[in-house]
Write a protein that holds these residues in place. Structure first.
Motif, PDB file in Angstrom:
ATOM      1  N   GLY A  26      49.424  28.984  50.534  1.00 24.48           N
ATOM      2  CA  GLY A  26      50.094  30.228  51.361  1.00 24.48           C
ATOM      3  C   GLY A  26      51.258  30.607  50.817  1.00 24.48           C
ATOM      4  O   GLY A  26      52.266  31.101  51.324  1.00 24.48           O
ATOM      5  N   GLN A  27      51.496  30.355  49.483  1.00 24.33           N
ATOM      6  CA  GLN A  27      52.520  31.122  48.939  1.00 24.33           C
ATOM      7  C   GLN A  27      52.213  31.541  47.466  1.00 24.33           C
ATOM      8  O   GLN A  27      51.243  31.236  46.955  1.00 24.33           O
ATOM      9  CB  GLN A  27      53.665  29.904  48.737  1.00 24.33           C
ATOM     10  CG  GLN A  27      53.286  28.912  47.589  1.00 24.33           C
ATOM     11  CD  GLN A  27      54.019  27.693  47.652  1.00 24.33           C
ATOM     12  OE1 GLN A  27      54.742  27.309  48.671  1.00 24.33           O
ATOM     13  NE2 GLN A  27      54.103  26.865  46.560  1.00 24.33           N
ATOM     14  N   VAL A  28      53.355  32.528  47.120  1.00 25.47           N
ATOM     15  CA  VAL A  28      53.142  33.139  45.612  1.00 25.47           C
ATOM     16  C   VAL A  28      54.573  33.215  45.255  1.00 25.47           C
ATOM     17  O   VAL A  28      55.450  33.685  45.880  1.00 25.47           O
ATOM     18  CB  VAL A  28      52.431  34.696  45.782  1.00 25.47           C
ATOM     19  CG1 VAL A  28      53.133  35.568  46.479  1.00 25.47           C
ATOM     20  CG2 VAL A  28      52.219  35.007  44.210  1.00 25.47           C
ATOM     21  N   ASN A  29      54.830  32.783  43.966  1.00 22.02           N
ATOM     22  CA  ASN A  29      56.115  32.822  43.504  1.00 22.02           C
ATOM     23  C   ASN A  29      56.274  33.845  42.269  1.00 22.02           C
ATOM     24  O   ASN A  29      55.669  33.723  41.586  1.00 22.02           O
ATOM     25  CB  ASN A  29      56.441  31.169  42.921  1.00 22.02           C
ATOM     26  CG  ASN A  29      56.375  30.091  43.930  1.00 22.02           C
ATOM     27  OD1 ASN A  29      56.885  30.676  45.317  1.00 22.02           O
ATOM     28  ND2 ASN A  29      55.866  29.351  43.832  1.00 22.02           N
ATOM     29  N   ASP A  76      53.914  32.363  39.753  1.00 23.59           N
ATOM     30  CA  ASP A  76      52.684  32.900  39.754  1.00 23.59           C
ATOM     31  C   ASP A  76      52.562  34.385  39.307  1.00 23.59           C
ATOM     32  O   ASP A  76      51.596  34.874  38.788  1.00 23.59           O
ATOM     33  CB  ASP A  76      52.084  32.963  41.386  1.00 23.59           C
ATOM     34  CG  ASP A  76      52.155  31.575  41.784  1.00 23.59           C
ATOM     35  OD1 ASP A  76      51.877  30.453  41.177  1.00 23.59           O
ATOM     36  OD2 ASP A  76      52.942  31.161  42.757  1.00 23.59           O
ATOM     37  N   VAL A  77      53.617  35.098  39.470  1.00 19.38           N
ATOM     38  CA  VAL A  77      53.614  36.699  39.120  1.00 19.38           C
ATOM     39  C   VAL A  77      54.862  36.955  38.507  1.00 19.38           C
ATOM     40  O   VAL A  77      56.005  36.536  38.856  1.00 19.38           O
ATOM     41  CB  VAL A  77      53.411  37.550  40.263  1.00 19.38           C
ATOM     42  CG1 VAL A  77      53.489  39.071  39.906  1.00 19.38           C
ATOM     43  CG2 VAL A  77      52.221  37.372  41.290  1.00 19.38           C
ATOM     44  N   LEU A 260      52.743  43.650  36.082  1.00 15.97           N
ATOM     45  CA  LEU A 260      52.671  42.691  36.848  1.00 15.97           C
ATOM     46  C   LEU A 260      51.593  41.718  36.205  1.00 15.97           C
ATOM     47  O   LEU A 260      50.387  42.276  35.756  1.00 15.97           O
ATOM     48  CB  LEU A 260      51.902  42.795  38.187  1.00 15.97           C
ATOM     49  CG  LEU A 260      53.028  43.637  39.108  1.00 15.97           C
ATOM     50  CD1 LEU A 260      52.075  44.132  40.265  1.00 15.97           C
ATOM     51  CD2 LEU A 260      54.238  42.939  39.565  1.00 15.97           C
ATOM     52  N   ALA A 261      52.009  40.334  35.586  1.00 17.15           N
ATOM     53  CA  ALA A 261      50.988  39.557  35.010  1.00 17.15           C
ATOM     54  C   ALA A 261      51.249  38.147  35.616  1.00 17.15           C
ATOM     55  O   ALA A 261      51.955  38.073  36.487  1.00 17.15           O
ATOM     56  CB  ALA A 261      51.589  39.496  33.440  1.00 17.15           C
ATOM     57  N   ILE A 262      50.257  37.378  35.147  1.00 20.20           N
ATOM     58  CA  ILE A 262      50.183  36.082  35.417  1.00 20.20           C
ATOM     59  C   ILE A 262      50.352  35.009  34.655  1.00 20.20           C
ATOM     60  O   ILE A 262      49.796  34.957  33.630  1.00 20.20           O
ATOM     61  CB  ILE A 262      48.860  35.790  36.278  1.00 20.20           C
ATOM     62  CG1 ILE A 262      48.405  36.832  37.431  1.00 20.20           C
ATOM     63  CG2 ILE A 262      48.573  34.546  36.760  1.00 20.20           C
ATOM     64  CD1 ILE A 262      47.093  36.846  37.946  1.00 20.20           C
ATOM     65  N   PRO A 269      47.138  31.374  41.203  1.00 19.97           N
ATOM     66  CA  PRO A 269      46.465  32.512  40.573  1.00 19.97           C
ATOM     67  C   PRO A 269      45.823  33.347  41.568  1.00 19.97           C
ATOM     68  O   PRO A 269      45.756  34.525  41.345  1.00 19.97           O
ATOM     69  CB  PRO A 269      45.640  31.890  39.379  1.00 19.97           C
ATOM     70  CG  PRO A 269      45.192  30.667  39.849  1.00 19.97           C
ATOM     71  CD  PRO A 269      46.406  30.276  40.455  1.00 19.97           C
ATOM     72  N   GLU A 270      45.245  32.895  42.584  1.00 19.01           N
ATOM     73  CA  GLU A 270      44.258  33.591  43.303  1.00 19.01           C
ATOM     74  C   GLU A 270      45.572  34.504  44.134  1.00 19.01           C
ATOM     75  O   GLU A 270      45.067  35.668  44.607  1.00 19.01           O
ATOM     76  CB  GLU A 270      43.335  32.881  44.254  1.00 19.01           C
ATOM     77  CG  GLU A 270      42.360  32.198  43.225  1.00 19.01           C
ATOM     78  CD  GLU A 270      41.290  33.271  42.657  1.00 19.01           C
ATOM     79  OE1 GLU A 270      41.068  34.360  43.166  1.00 19.01           O
ATOM     80  OE2 GLU A 270      41.200  33.142  41.267  1.00 19.01           O
TER      81      GLU A 270
END
Length: 346
Positions: A26-29, A76-77, A260-262, A269-270
């Motif tokens: 539930g998160q993306v950093n 993550d991003v 934007l990269a991972i 990653p998803e």
């Protein structure tokens, strides 16, 4: 008693792992330049996906590189400038996610598809892009300007009220365009040509600063009449002082892309892919464009933009403008540029 205890412990562990993974899902950093994500867009993303974005900021690509090399960043991003992408790839710090294979890649403007710094479209999706040039106040100097000559050999009306970036790489790139020299010069004679040009200009320069906010404020207040500047930042200044004019020099216009990269060690990653896909939709990219006032790399944003931004000269590059993307310089060129800058600042 042991068996029930083990069962209870196992159940607790499973429950803990499930709740932890659910939290992670539930998160993306995000780790990016300060102030580059429109709050409106992030709120919309969270509302649509249930994924909560968090943001930390860095002040340079070098800071980003150092953080990723430490490992275990938890991000993550990331949003590296295009010229740093090959470094991140060669260091194994980012993971391929093949945006070129996704439907949203079709939205990308043609000149940014599979560019030299990511020729297979594997590692990065352009987020926003823009130009670096200079602008001046037509209330002070109302002549036709189409060359860096006005910047480096300023007319009397502009002398003493000029700002130049305090960044060796950007100023040397602009000077190289004017002089017709290659970027990232490793030839001391070419470096001397640039130094001679900058030394001749220096008596007419009021300040050397790359602080976008200060540049805008001083242009608006009339403390500066000409400055090197990024297109989006200049647009913000022109909104408050209509006599300002952005220049697309005939020698070429420096261009850059923030992507934007991972990171390789991303835990989500998803979710990162979902955020990138979201930001690459025309309506959502328009939010970023309206917020930053830089170019969108996505086709079809115009219907979602405020009419005041449609047709803005800083956003709509003339068809005949020669765009030259900045490059990643080698160590020898960087050392030479530093020597030029040190000599200039004496």
């Amino acid at each position: 008693m042991k068996k029930p205890f083990k069962t209870t412990l196992a159940a607790f562990a499973a429950s803990f792992l499930f709740s932890s993974s659910a939290l992670a899902a539930g998160q993306v950093n995000i780790f990016s330049w300060s102030g580059t994500f429109a709050p409106e867009a992030l709120k919309k993303f969270e509302a649509e996906t249930g994924i909560k974005p968090t943001i930390d900021a860095y002040d340079s690509n070098e800071t980003l590189l150092a953080k990723l090399k430490q490992g275990g960043s938890g991000y993550d991003v990331i949003s590296p400038t295009h010229e740093f992408l090959p470094i991140l790839i060669s260091e194994g710090l980012i993971t391929p996610f093949n945006p070129a294979g996704e439907a949203y890649y079709d939205n990308l403007v043609d000149n940014l598809k599979k560019p030299a710094w990511d020729p297979d479209g594997l590692y990065s999706m352009p987020y926003y892009w823009g130009t670096t040039s200079f602008g001046f106040d037509t209330a002070v100097y109302n002549e036709t300007v189409d060359s860096y000559s006005t910047l480096f050999n300023p007319p009397k009306a502009l002398q003493g009220k000029i700002n130049m970036f305090d960044s060796p790489s950007e100023i040397m790139s602009l000077a190289s365009l004017y002089l017709g020299l290659p970027f990232c010069a490793e030839d001391s004679k070419q470096a001397q040509q640039i130094l001679n040009l900058l030394k001749a200009q220096k008596p007419f320069v009021k300040t050397y600063s790359s602080k976008a906010g200060s540049i805008r404020e001083n242009l608006i207040a009339g403390e500066l009449s000409m400055s090197t500047v990024w297109g989006g930042s200049f647009l913000r200044a022109r909104e408050s002082r209509a006599s300002l004019k952005y220049v697309y020099p005939k020698e070429g216009v420096l261009a850059w892309v923030e992507g934007l990269a991972i990171p390789k060690d991303s835990r989500n990653p998803e979710n990162a892919k979902k955020l990138i896909a979201f930001l690459s939709q025309p309506e959502n990219s328009a939010m970023t464009q309206a917020f930053l006032k830089h170019q969108s790399p996505i086709k079809g944003t115009d219907p979602y933009l405020d009419p005041a931004l449609q047709g803005a000269p800083e956003l709509y590059i003339p068809d005949d403008a020669k765009l030259v993307f900045s490059q990643t310089c080698g160590e020898a060129a960087i050392r030479l540029a530093d020597r030029v800058w040190t000599n200039l600042m004496r």
